[in-house]
Design a protein around this motif. Structure first.
Motif, PDB file in Angstrom:
ATOM      1  N   THR A 151    -179.117  32.383 -29.556  1.00  0.00           N
ATOM      2  CA  THR A 151    -178.492  33.409 -28.732  1.00  0.00           C
ATOM      3  C   THR A 151    -179.032  34.760 -29.179  1.00  0.00           C
ATOM      4  O   THR A 151    -179.029  35.059 -30.369  1.00  0.00           O
ATOM      5  N   ASP A 152    -179.485  35.536 -28.231  1.00  0.00           N
ATOM      6  CA  ASP A 152    -179.979  36.872 -28.544  1.00  0.00           C
ATOM      7  C   ASP A 152    -178.791  37.834 -28.493  1.00  0.00           C
ATOM      8  O   ASP A 152    -178.435  38.366 -27.450  1.00  0.00           O
ATOM      9  N   HIS A 153    -178.149  38.015 -29.633  1.00  0.00           N
ATOM     10  CA  HIS A 153    -176.934  38.808 -29.727  1.00  0.00           C
ATOM     11  C   HIS A 153    -177.172  40.280 -29.420  1.00  0.00           C
ATOM     12  O   HIS A 153    -176.323  40.936 -28.813  1.00  0.00           O
ATOM     13  N   THR A 154    -178.322  40.792 -29.821  1.00  0.00           N
ATOM     14  CA  THR A 154    -178.666  42.184 -29.530  1.00  0.00           C
ATOM     15  C   THR A 154    -178.818  42.370 -28.025  1.00  0.00           C
ATOM     16  O   THR A 154    -178.304  43.334 -27.447  1.00  0.00           O
ATOM     17  N   TRP A 155    -179.502  41.428 -27.371  1.00  0.00           N
ATOM     18  CA  TRP A 155    -179.700  41.496 -25.929  1.00  0.00           C
ATOM     19  C   TRP A 155    -178.360  41.417 -25.197  1.00  0.00           C
ATOM     20  O   TRP A 155    -178.140  42.112 -24.214  1.00  0.00           O
ATOM     21  N   GLN A 156    -177.444  40.588 -25.684  1.00  0.00           N
ATOM     22  CA  GLN A 156    -176.128  40.466 -25.057  1.00  0.00           C
ATOM     23  C   GLN A 156    -175.415  41.821 -25.056  1.00  0.00           C
ATOM     24  O   GLN A 156    -174.869  42.238 -24.033  1.00  0.00           O
ATOM     25  N   LEU A 157    -175.430  42.498 -26.180  1.00  0.00           N
ATOM     26  CA  LEU A 157    -174.791  43.801 -26.264  1.00  0.00           C
ATOM     27  C   LEU A 157    -175.500  44.816 -25.357  1.00  0.00           C
ATOM     28  O   LEU A 157    -174.853  45.633 -24.700  1.00  0.00           O
ATOM     29  N   GLU A 158    -176.819  44.735 -25.277  1.00  0.00           N
ATOM     30  CA  GLU A 158    -177.570  45.617 -24.381  1.00  0.00           C
ATOM     31  C   GLU A 158    -177.192  45.373 -22.916  1.00  0.00           C
ATOM     32  O   GLU A 158    -177.065  46.322 -22.141  1.00  0.00           O
ATOM     33  N   LEU A 159    -177.018  44.108 -22.530  1.00  0.00           N
ATOM     34  CA  LEU A 159    -176.601  43.785 -21.158  1.00  0.00           C
ATOM     35  C   LEU A 159    -175.232  44.391 -20.851  1.00  0.00           C
ATOM     36  O   LEU A 159    -175.024  44.958 -19.771  1.00  0.00           O
ATOM     37  N   LEU A 160    -174.307  44.262 -21.788  1.00  0.00           N
ATOM     38  CA  LEU A 160    -172.975  44.829 -21.587  1.00  0.00           C
ATOM     39  C   LEU A 160    -173.030  46.353 -21.472  1.00  0.00           C
ATOM     40  O   LEU A 160    -172.404  46.939 -20.591  1.00  0.00           O
ATOM     41  N   ARG A 161    -173.785  46.978 -22.351  1.00  0.00           N
ATOM     42  CA  ARG A 161    -173.884  48.442 -22.319  1.00  0.00           C
ATOM     43  C   ARG A 161    -174.587  48.941 -21.067  1.00  0.00           C
ATOM     44  O   ARG A 161    -174.201  49.967 -20.494  1.00  0.00           O
ATOM     45  N   ALA A 162    -175.593  48.215 -20.610  1.00  0.00           N
ATOM     46  CA  ALA A 162    -176.274  48.603 -19.368  1.00  0.00           C
ATOM     47  C   ALA A 162    -175.319  48.476 -18.183  1.00  0.00           C
ATOM     48  O   ALA A 162    -175.281  49.353 -17.309  1.00  0.00           O
ATOM     49  N   GLY A 163    -174.534  47.417 -18.154  1.00  0.00           N
ATOM     50  CA  GLY A 163    -173.539  47.249 -17.100  1.00  0.00           C
ATOM     51  C   GLY A 163    -172.499  48.348 -17.139  1.00  0.00           C
ATOM     52  O   GLY A 163    -172.083  48.869 -16.099  1.00  0.00           O
ATOM     53  N   ALA A 164    -172.075  48.717 -18.328  1.00  0.00           N
ATOM     54  CA  ALA A 164    -171.092  49.793 -18.476  1.00  0.00           C
ATOM     55  C   ALA A 164    -171.668  51.123 -17.992  1.00  0.00           C
ATOM     56  O   ALA A 164    -170.992  51.876 -17.297  1.00  0.00           O
ATOM     57  N   ALA A 165    -172.913  51.393 -18.331  1.00  0.00           N
ATOM     58  CA  ALA A 165    -173.543  52.642 -17.886  1.00  0.00           C
ATOM     59  C   ALA A 165    -173.679  52.675 -16.374  1.00  0.00           C
ATOM     60  O   ALA A 165    -173.477  53.716 -15.745  1.00  0.00           O
ATOM     61  N   GLU A 166    -173.982  51.541 -15.778  1.00  0.00           N
ATOM     62  CA  GLU A 166    -174.153  51.482 -14.329  1.00  0.00           C
ATOM     63  C   GLU A 166    -172.831  51.532 -13.571  1.00  0.00           C
ATOM     64  O   GLU A 166    -172.730  52.171 -12.534  1.00  0.00           O
ATOM     65  N   HIS A 167    -171.805  50.862 -14.109  1.00  0.00           N
ATOM     66  CA  HIS A 167    -170.558  50.688 -13.354  1.00  0.00           C
ATOM     67  C   HIS A 167    -169.372  51.492 -13.879  1.00  0.00           C
ATOM     68  O   HIS A 167    -168.317  51.494 -13.269  1.00  0.00           O
ATOM     69  N   GLY A 168    -169.519  52.136 -15.032  1.00  0.00           N
ATOM     70  CA  GLY A 168    -168.488  53.050 -15.494  1.00  0.00           C
ATOM     71  C   GLY A 168    -167.359  52.463 -16.308  1.00  0.00           C
ATOM     72  O   GLY A 168    -166.355  53.120 -16.515  1.00  0.00           O
ATOM     73  N   PHE A 169    -167.463  51.233 -16.802  1.00  0.00           N
ATOM     74  CA  PHE A 169    -166.428  50.716 -17.692  1.00  0.00           C
ATOM     75  C   PHE A 169    -166.829  50.988 -19.136  1.00  0.00           C
ATOM     76  O   PHE A 169    -167.933  51.464 -19.407  1.00  0.00           O
ATOM     77  N   GLN A 170    -165.933  50.735 -20.054  1.00  0.00           N
ATOM     78  CA  GLN A 170    -166.160  51.016 -21.476  1.00  0.00           C
ATOM     79  C   GLN A 170    -166.588  49.743 -22.206  1.00  0.00           C
ATOM     80  O   GLN A 170    -166.102  48.655 -21.880  1.00  0.00           O
TER      81      GLN A 170
END
Length: 138
Positions: A34-53
């Motif tokens: 599991t690419d744990h760093t990539w998982q966190l990057e996906l979440l942060r990118a989604g947050a930046a795009e959609h406005g959640f924390q």
């Protein structure tokens, strides 16, 4: 899912995604493949795009169900009866993307979770349930 304007979901109006990065979650030695760093990057990118924390925490507790993510409702979600959703075994891009889509739609109390994600819901550890009850008492 219908798109929701970013201005509606920002700040206290947005839900919060908390991802465990303790002893087991996020540890490539304990969860190889599991690419744990990539998982966190996906979440942060989604947050930046959609406005959640998105927040990280040291340990949420149910280590045998890693990676654990908690989606906490927004103020509007709490008013609508939404409660924090504990999700276990989020180890791949598809599961992570479902978390992003649900948070983008408003999260608990505002939008229904994807059915496949709902199958991964887990019980919070006893300590979290006790803390939650204490907050609600007058």
């Amino acid at each position: 899912m219908p798109s929701t304007s970013r201005s509606f979901l920002t700040g206290s109006a947005s839900c919060t995604v908390v991802i465990c990065r303790g002893c087991c979650c996020g540890d490539a030695r304990k969860n190889p493949g599991t690419d744990h760093t990539w998982q966190l990057e996906l979440l942060r990118a989604g947050a930046a795009e959609h406005g959640f924390q998105v927040r990280t925490t040291d340990c949420l507790g149910p280590c045998d169900q890693a990676n654990v993510i908690v989606v906490r409702p927004s103020a509007a979600g709490r008013r609508a009866g939404g409660k924090a959703a504990w999700i276990g075994f989020v180890m791949d891009d598809e599961g992570t993307e479902e978390v992003v889509q649900w948070a983008a739609a408003g999260g608990p109390g505002v939008a229904e979770p994807p059915l496949t994600l709902e199958l991964q819901f887990i019980e919070p550890p006893r300590e979290a349930r006790i803390r939650s009850r204490r907050r609600r008492q007058p």
